[in-house]
Design a protein around this motif. Structure first.
Motif, mmCIF file in Angstrom:
data_model
loop_
_atom_site.group_PDB
_atom_site.id
_atom_site.type_symbol
_atom_site.label_atom_id
_atom_site.label_comp_id
_atom_site.label_asym_id
_atom_site.label_seq_id
_atom_site.Cartn_x
_atom_site.Cartn_y
_atom_site.Cartn_z
ATOM 1 N N GLY A 46 57.057 16.151 30.646
ATOM 2 C CA GLY A 46 56.173 16.200 31.795
ATOM 3 C C GLY A 46 54.719 16.184 31.385
ATOM 4 O O GLY A 46 54.381 15.921 30.226
ATOM 5 N N TRP A 47 53.839 16.482 32.347
ATOM 6 C CA TRP A 47 52.395 16.404 32.183
ATOM 7 C C TRP A 47 51.780 17.794 32.195
ATOM 8 O O TRP A 47 52.139 18.622 33.022
ATOM 9 C CB TRP A 47 51.797 15.577 33.299
ATOM 10 C CG TRP A 47 52.207 14.141 33.251
ATOM 11 C CD1 TRP A 47 53.345 13.591 33.758
ATOM 12 C CD2 TRP A 47 51.480 13.067 32.661
ATOM 13 N NE1 TRP A 47 53.370 12.242 33.523
ATOM 14 C CE2 TRP A 47 52.231 11.893 32.853
ATOM 15 C CE3 TRP A 47 50.255 12.983 32.007
ATOM 16 C CZ2 TRP A 47 51.805 10.650 32.408
ATOM 17 C CZ3 TRP A 47 49.830 11.743 31.557
ATOM 18 C CH2 TRP A 47 50.603 10.595 31.752
ATOM 19 N N VAL A 48 50.839 18.039 31.286
ATOM 20 C CA VAL A 48 50.140 19.327 31.174
ATOM 21 C C VAL A 48 48.636 19.055 31.188
ATOM 22 O O VAL A 48 48.154 18.149 30.502
ATOM 23 C CB VAL A 48 50.546 20.060 29.874
ATOM 24 C CG1 VAL A 48 49.761 21.343 29.700
ATOM 25 C CG2 VAL A 48 52.036 20.346 29.871
ATOM 26 N N TYR A 49 47.911 19.852 31.964
ATOM 27 C CA TYR A 49 46.459 19.716 32.082
ATOM 28 C C TYR A 49 45.809 19.958 30.723
ATOM 29 O O TYR A 49 46.028 20.987 30.092
ATOM 30 C CB TYR A 49 45.951 20.697 33.126
ATOM 31 C CG TYR A 49 44.487 20.601 33.458
ATOM 32 C CD1 TYR A 49 43.851 19.374 33.607
ATOM 33 C CD2 TYR A 49 43.736 21.739 33.654
ATOM 34 C CE1 TYR A 49 42.516 19.288 33.932
ATOM 35 C CE2 TYR A 49 42.388 21.669 33.987
ATOM 36 C CZ TYR A 49 41.790 20.439 34.123
ATOM 37 O OH TYR A 49 40.457 20.355 34.443
ATOM 38 N N ALA A 50 45.017 19.027 30.249
ATOM 39 C CA ALA A 50 44.450 19.073 28.895
ATOM 40 C C ALA A 50 43.596 20.317 28.650
ATOM 41 O O ALA A 50 43.612 20.879 27.543
ATOM 42 C CB ALA A 50 43.636 17.819 28.624
ATOM 43 N N THR A 51 42.858 20.753 29.650
ATOM 44 C CA THR A 51 41.989 21.917 29.486
ATOM 45 C C THR A 51 42.787 23.176 29.163
ATOM 46 O O THR A 51 42.273 24.098 28.523
ATOM 47 C CB THR A 51 41.156 22.127 30.768
ATOM 48 O OG1 THR A 51 40.361 20.960 30.969
ATOM 49 C CG2 THR A 51 40.235 23.336 30.668
ATOM 50 N N TRP A 52 44.050 23.232 29.560
ATOM 51 C CA TRP A 52 44.891 24.415 29.326
ATOM 52 C C TRP A 52 45.683 24.324 28.021
ATOM 53 O O TRP A 52 46.606 25.079 27.789
ATOM 54 C CB TRP A 52 45.845 24.616 30.481
ATOM 55 C CG TRP A 52 45.160 24.899 31.779
ATOM 56 C CD1 TRP A 52 43.898 25.373 31.960
ATOM 57 C CD2 TRP A 52 45.691 24.698 33.073
ATOM 58 N NE1 TRP A 52 43.607 25.491 33.281
ATOM 59 C CE2 TRP A 52 44.694 25.085 34.009
ATOM 60 C CE3 TRP A 52 46.910 24.249 33.557
ATOM 61 C CZ2 TRP A 52 44.890 25.030 35.377
ATOM 62 C CZ3 TRP A 52 47.089 24.188 34.922
ATOM 63 C CH2 TRP A 52 46.096 24.579 35.815
ATOM 64 N N THR A 53 45.335 23.395 27.157
ATOM 65 C CA THR A 53 46.036 23.244 25.887
ATOM 66 C C THR A 53 45.111 23.516 24.711
ATOM 67 O O THR A 53 43.891 23.518 24.854
ATOM 68 C CB THR A 53 46.611 21.813 25.738
ATOM 69 O OG1 THR A 53 45.543 20.898 25.674
ATOM 70 C CG2 THR A 53 47.539 21.465 26.881
ATOM 71 N N SER A 54 45.701 23.730 23.562
ATOM 72 C CA SER A 54 44.932 23.830 22.328
ATOM 73 C C SER A 54 45.711 23.116 21.236
ATOM 74 O O SER A 54 46.940 23.024 21.304
ATOM 75 C CB SER A 54 44.679 25.284 21.936
ATOM 76 O OG SER A 54 45.894 25.941 21.670
ATOM 77 N N LYS A 55 45.005 22.619 20.265
ATOM 78 C CA LYS A 55 45.648 21.884 19.181
ATOM 79 C C LYS A 55 46.286 22.876 18.220
ATOM 80 O O LYS A 55 45.646 23.815 17.757
ATOM 81 C CB LYS A 55 44.616 21.028 18.454
ATOM 82 C CG LYS A 55 45.215 20.127 17.429
ATOM 83 C CD LYS A 55 44.160 19.213 16.844
ATOM 84 C CE LYS A 55 44.774 18.287 15.826
ATOM 85 N NZ LYS A 55 43.774 17.407 15.242
ATOM 86 N N GLY A 56 47.536 22.635 17.923
ATOM 87 C CA GLY A 56 48.259 23.492 16.990
ATOM 88 C C GLY A 56 48.667 22.711 15.758
ATOM 89 O O GLY A 56 48.041 21.712 15.411
ATOM 90 N N ARG A 57 49.745 23.144 15.156
ATOM 91 C CA ARG A 57 50.274 22.469 13.972
ATOM 92 C C ARG A 57 51.042 21.225 14.354
ATOM 93 O O ARG A 57 51.762 21.211 15.341
ATOM 94 C CB ARG A 57 51.210 23.401 13.214
ATOM 95 C CG ARG A 57 50.519 24.604 12.666
ATOM 96 C CD ARG A 57 51.496 25.510 12.013
ATOM 97 N NE ARG A 57 52.217 26.188 13.091
ATOM 98 C CZ ARG A 57 53.302 26.906 12.923
ATOM 99 N NH1 ARG A 57 53.830 27.029 11.743
ATOM 100 N NH2 ARG A 57 53.886 27.496 13.941
ATOM 101 N N GLY A 58 50.903 20.188 13.586
ATOM 102 C CA GLY A 58 51.681 18.973 13.794
ATOM 103 C C GLY A 58 53.037 19.104 13.131
ATOM 104 O O GLY A 58 53.167 19.736 12.093
ATOM 105 N N TYR A 59 54.057 18.533 13.720
ATOM 106 C CA TYR A 59 55.403 18.588 13.145
ATOM 107 C C TYR A 59 55.924 17.198 12.879
ATOM 108 O O TYR A 59 55.604 16.274 13.530
ATOM 109 C CB TYR A 59 56.367 19.318 14.097
ATOM 110 C CG TYR A 59 56.042 20.767 14.235
ATOM 111 C CD1 TYR A 59 56.403 21.666 13.246
ATOM 112 C CD2 TYR A 59 55.347 21.237 15.338
ATOM 113 C CE1 TYR A 59 56.109 23.019 13.361
ATOM 114 C CE2 TYR A 59 55.043 22.577 15.462
ATOM 115 C CZ TYR A 59 55.430 23.460 14.479
ATOM 116 O OH TYR A 59 55.129 24.789 14.585
#
Length: 59
Positions: A46-59
């Motif tokens: 699904g879709w998540v609002y970008a402002t409510w995300t943070s960059k984490g670890r890549g897998y």
């Protein structure tokens, strides 16, 4: 998490602060807000609002 990029789309899943999400691409709502499309570890897409995300670890 929503079915489309924007609050006009219905909700698919409630996500908490600690939840992870792998983004595949992004798009913009009709109000020109950035949303990410991706998948949770359980497989929900699904879709998540970008402002409510943070960059984490890549897998």
């Amino acid at each position: 998490m929503r079915k489309g990029p924007g609050t006009d789309w219905s909700k698919k899943k409630r996500m908490d602060f600690k939840d992870t999400f792998v983004a595949y691409c992004y798009g913009y709502s009709v109000h020109d807000k950035k949303w990410y499309y991706g998948k949770t570890p359980s497989g929900t897409k699904g879709w998540v609002y970008a402002t409510w995300t943070s960059k984490g670890r890549g897998y």
